[in-house]
Scaffold this active site. Structure first.
Site, PDB file in Angstrom:
ATOM      1  N   ARG A  33      47.474  43.713  38.386  1.00 43.80           N
ATOM      2  CA  ARG A  33      47.983  45.153  39.067  1.00 43.80           C
ATOM      3  C   ARG A  33      47.577  45.573  40.526  1.00 43.80           C
ATOM      4  O   ARG A  33      48.696  45.788  40.815  1.00 43.80           O
ATOM      5  CB  ARG A  33      46.703  46.144  38.243  1.00 43.80           C
ATOM      6  CG  ARG A  33      47.263  46.164  36.586  1.00 43.80           C
ATOM      7  CD  ARG A  33      46.242  47.644  36.387  1.00 43.80           C
ATOM      8  NE  ARG A  33      46.707  48.541  36.502  1.00 43.80           N
ATOM      9  CZ  ARG A  33      45.459  49.873  36.950  1.00 43.80           C
ATOM     10  NH1 ARG A  33      44.734  49.283  36.345  1.00 43.80           N
ATOM     11  NH2 ARG A  33      45.490  51.000  37.963  1.00 43.80           N
ATOM     12  N   VAL A  72      44.903  54.690  42.141  1.00 39.22           N
ATOM     13  CA  VAL A  72      43.861  54.135  43.051  1.00 39.22           C
ATOM     14  C   VAL A  72      44.960  53.727  43.504  1.00 39.22           C
ATOM     15  O   VAL A  72      43.684  52.331  44.328  1.00 39.22           O
ATOM     16  CB  VAL A  72      43.243  52.664  41.607  1.00 39.22           C
ATOM     17  CG1 VAL A  72      41.989  54.155  41.097  1.00 39.22           C
ATOM     18  CG2 VAL A  72      44.190  51.976  40.706  1.00 39.22           C
ATOM     19  N   ASP A  73      45.681  53.709  43.522  1.00 37.98           N
ATOM     20  CA  ASP A  73      46.732  52.965  44.430  1.00 37.98           C
ATOM     21  C   ASP A  73      46.409  52.930  46.261  1.00 37.98           C
ATOM     22  O   ASP A  73      47.273  51.885  46.874  1.00 37.98           O
ATOM     23  CB  ASP A  73      48.012  52.934  44.736  1.00 37.98           C
ATOM     24  CG  ASP A  73      48.362  54.065  43.879  1.00 37.98           C
ATOM     25  OD1 ASP A  73      48.248  55.504  45.402  1.00 37.98           O
ATOM     26  OD2 ASP A  73      49.326  55.158  43.664  1.00 37.98           O
ATOM     27  N   HIS A 128      38.502  58.308  41.524  1.00 41.26           N
ATOM     28  CA  HIS A 128      38.911  56.994  40.648  1.00 41.26           C
ATOM     29  C   HIS A 128      38.306  55.708  41.045  1.00 41.26           C
ATOM     30  O   HIS A 128      38.968  54.916  40.852  1.00 41.26           O
ATOM     31  CB  HIS A 128      39.774  57.181  40.115  1.00 41.26           C
ATOM     32  CG  HIS A 128      39.777  58.892  38.438  1.00 41.26           C
ATOM     33  ND1 HIS A 128      40.611  58.408  37.723  1.00 41.26           N
ATOM     34  CD2 HIS A 128      39.103  58.836  38.080  1.00 41.26           C
ATOM     35  CE1 HIS A 128      40.776  60.233  37.455  1.00 41.26           C
ATOM     36  NE2 HIS A 128      39.111  59.772  37.846  1.00 41.26           N
ATOM     37  N   CYS A 170      29.564  44.986  44.315  1.00 43.14           N
ATOM     38  CA  CYS A 170      28.973  44.110  43.539  1.00 43.14           C
ATOM     39  C   CYS A 170      29.271  44.948  42.157  1.00 43.14           C
ATOM     40  O   CYS A 170      28.607  46.245  42.375  1.00 43.14           O
ATOM     41  CB  CYS A 170      27.771  43.738  44.887  1.00 43.14           C
ATOM     42  SG  CYS A 170      26.587  43.478  43.672  1.00 43.14           S
ATOM     43  N   GLY A 191      51.661  65.554  39.116  1.00 41.15           N
ATOM     44  CA  GLY A 191      52.151  63.801  38.432  1.00 41.15           C
ATOM     45  C   GLY A 191      50.872  64.012  37.282  1.00 41.15           C
ATOM     46  O   GLY A 191      50.835  62.339  37.337  1.00 41.15           O
ATOM     47  N   ASN A 214      55.662  68.888  37.741  1.00 42.94           N
ATOM     48  CA  ASN A 214      55.607  67.004  36.436  1.00 42.94           C
ATOM     49  C   ASN A 214      56.659  67.790  35.462  1.00 42.94           C
ATOM     50  O   ASN A 214      57.885  68.766  35.543  1.00 42.94           O
ATOM     51  CB  ASN A 214      54.149  67.453  35.467  1.00 42.94           C
ATOM     52  CG  ASN A 214      54.346  65.989  34.715  1.00 42.94           C
ATOM     53  OD1 ASN A 214      55.089  66.077  33.598  1.00 42.94           O
ATOM     54  ND2 ASN A 214      53.158  65.849  35.189  1.00 42.94           N
TER      55      ASN A 214
HETATM   56  N1  APR Z   1      57.066  62.592  38.793  1.00 46.17           N
HETATM   57  C1  APR Z   1      55.759  63.833  38.730  1.00 46.17           C
HETATM   58  N2  APR Z   1      55.275  63.662  37.481  1.00 46.17           N
HETATM   59  C2  APR Z   1      55.831  62.701  36.411  1.00 46.17           C
HETATM   60  C3  APR Z   1      56.681  61.701  37.082  1.00 46.17           C
HETATM   61  C4  APR Z   1      57.237  62.279  38.640  1.00 46.17           C
HETATM   62  N3  APR Z   1      58.408  61.045  38.649  1.00 46.17           N
HETATM   63  N4  APR Z   1      56.246  60.740  36.151  1.00 46.17           N
HETATM   64  C5  APR Z   1      55.985  61.475  35.105  1.00 46.17           C
HETATM   65  N5  APR Z   1      55.179  62.183  35.609  1.00 46.17           N
HETATM   66  C6  APR Z   1      53.816  62.071  35.043  1.00 46.17           C
HETATM   67  C7  APR Z   1      54.273  62.368  33.206  1.00 46.17           C
HETATM   68  O1  APR Z   1      55.023  63.356  32.349  1.00 46.17           O
HETATM   69  C8  APR Z   1      52.575  63.089  32.703  1.00 46.17           C
HETATM   70  O2  APR Z   1      52.144  63.873  32.421  1.00 46.17           O
HETATM   71  O3  APR Z   1      52.927  62.251  35.794  1.00 46.17           O
HETATM   72  C9  APR Z   1      51.560  61.899  34.107  1.00 46.17           C
HETATM   73  C10 APR Z   1      51.018  60.783  34.076  1.00 46.17           C
HETATM   74  O4  APR Z   1      49.867  61.095  33.169  1.00 46.17           O
HETATM   75  P1  APR Z   1      49.123  59.710  33.233  1.00 46.17           P
HETATM   76  O5  APR Z   1      49.648  58.868  32.458  1.00 46.17           O
HETATM   77  O6  APR Z   1      48.193  60.257  32.192  1.00 46.17           O
HETATM   78  O7  APR Z   1      48.538  59.897  34.667  1.00 46.17           O
HETATM   79  P2  APR Z   1      47.139  60.815  34.801  1.00 46.17           P
HETATM   80  O8  APR Z   1      46.808  62.314  34.478  1.00 46.17           O
HETATM   81  O9  APR Z   1      46.963  60.610  36.669  1.00 46.17           O
HETATM   82  O10 APR Z   1      45.560  60.345  34.036  1.00 46.17           O
HETATM   83  C11 APR Z   1      44.413  60.482  34.641  1.00 46.17           C
HETATM   84  O11 APR Z   1      43.086  58.661  33.364  1.00 46.17           O
HETATM   85  O12 APR Z   1      44.004  57.077  32.478  1.00 46.17           O
HETATM   86  C12 APR Z   1      43.164  57.080  33.303  1.00 46.17           C
HETATM   87  O13 APR Z   1      42.033  56.853  35.483  1.00 46.17           O
HETATM   88  C13 APR Z   1      43.152  57.116  34.914  1.00 46.17           C
HETATM   89  O14 APR Z   1      43.463  58.195  37.002  1.00 46.17           O
HETATM   90  C14 APR Z   1      43.947  58.166  35.416  1.00 46.17           C
HETATM   91  C15 APR Z   1      43.507  59.231  34.797  1.00 46.17           C
END
Ligand code: APR
Length: 251
Positions: A74, A107-108, A123, A131, A194, A220
């Protein structure tokens, strides 16, 4: 192409009037950089694992090498790409609003790389390693000092290097969470970008802000658990709608 119509006049006016804006970003923010979301990252060789088999303290205790290697992959994927125009648009908004703060679940490190200076990482950050026992940070030299995977920690005899990210079942960094909660309860605008709004406690920030009187906007492309609570929803992507917002604010 920038979608200027995503930001109707009355919403724009409210955004312009904001004095303490707060952004909450999630994995969708970096989707247009080509970074797979957490679950999308379980492709190929990794498809046979579930997130709980890789991103938990228990998984690391049982299979440290497997977990380390997944994070290495990753990390490489993130290093191979760049922040997108959405990240850069947020950095431009900070130049307009020095009080703007970004609370990110990502986390990027892309917000900082794009030039945003006020970023709270809820996160952690995948490029840092700590450690597994003491939590102390390991330098690149310390990580490269051994061929072992994960490298041993110099801080504790049984310690190993682990990614400085929050795993399932772990507490968020206390100072970051405290600051985020405090800002959410005092902001006058919260824009959630997002995020699916299902992972706590991050998902509670927009509701906290709204209940304290802030305007809550969601950006979103799809409906989320947060959508019913938003006063305005922009159904677009980060890399399309955020440059459009900057353009509209400058007009
Ligand atoms: N622009 C904006 N939103 C977008 C895009 C885009 N180009 N592409 C996808 N999305 C939206 C999706 O519709 C979805 O609602 O981004 C969201 C991503 O959701 P998740 O994958 O659940 O991400 P997130 O909410 O950040 O997850 C929270 O969960 O997996 C753990 O620790 C990890 O920080 C993460 C946490």
């Amino acid at each position: 192409m920038n979608d200027l119509s995503a930001w109707p006049g009355e919403v724009l006016e409210k955004i312009q009037a904001a004095q303490r804006p707060l952004i909450l970003s999630g994995a969708g923010m970096s989707a247009e950089s080509g970074i797979p979301t957490f679950r999308d990252a379980l492709t190929g060789h990794w498809a046979r694992y579930r997130p709980e088999e890789l991103a938990t303290p228990e998984a690391f205790a049982q299979h440290p090498r497997r977990v380390w290697n997944w994070y290495e992959e990753r990390r490489r994927a993130i290093r191979a790409t760049r922040p997108n125009v959405g990240h850069h648009a947020l950095a431009a908004l900070e130049r307009r609003w020095p009080t703007l703060v970004i609370v990110t679940q990502n986390v990027d490190g892309f917000h900082q790389l794009a030039g945003s200076s006020s970023v709270i990482e809820l996160h952690g950050n995948i490029q840092r390693s700590v450690c597994s026992i003491t939590g102390e940070r390991l330098s690149d030299e310390q990580l490269l000092a051994s061929d072992q995977k994960p490298p041993p920690s110099p801080y504790a005899r049984e310690g190993l290097a682990r990614p400085d990210v929050v795993w399932f079942g772990e507490a968020l960094p206390a100072a970051a969470l405290e600051r985020a909660l405090s800002l959410a309860s005092r902001c006058d605008l919260l824009l959630a970008i997002g995020t699916s709004g299902v992972v706590q406690p991050a998902a509670s920030l927009p509701l906290l802000a709204r209940d304290a009187g802030a305007l809550f906007l969601e950006l979103n492309p799809e409906a989320t658990a947060l959508s019913p609570h938003a006063q305005h929803v922009v159904r677009s992507t980060a890399a399309v709608a955020l440059p459009a917002l900057v353009e509209r604010l400058a007009a």
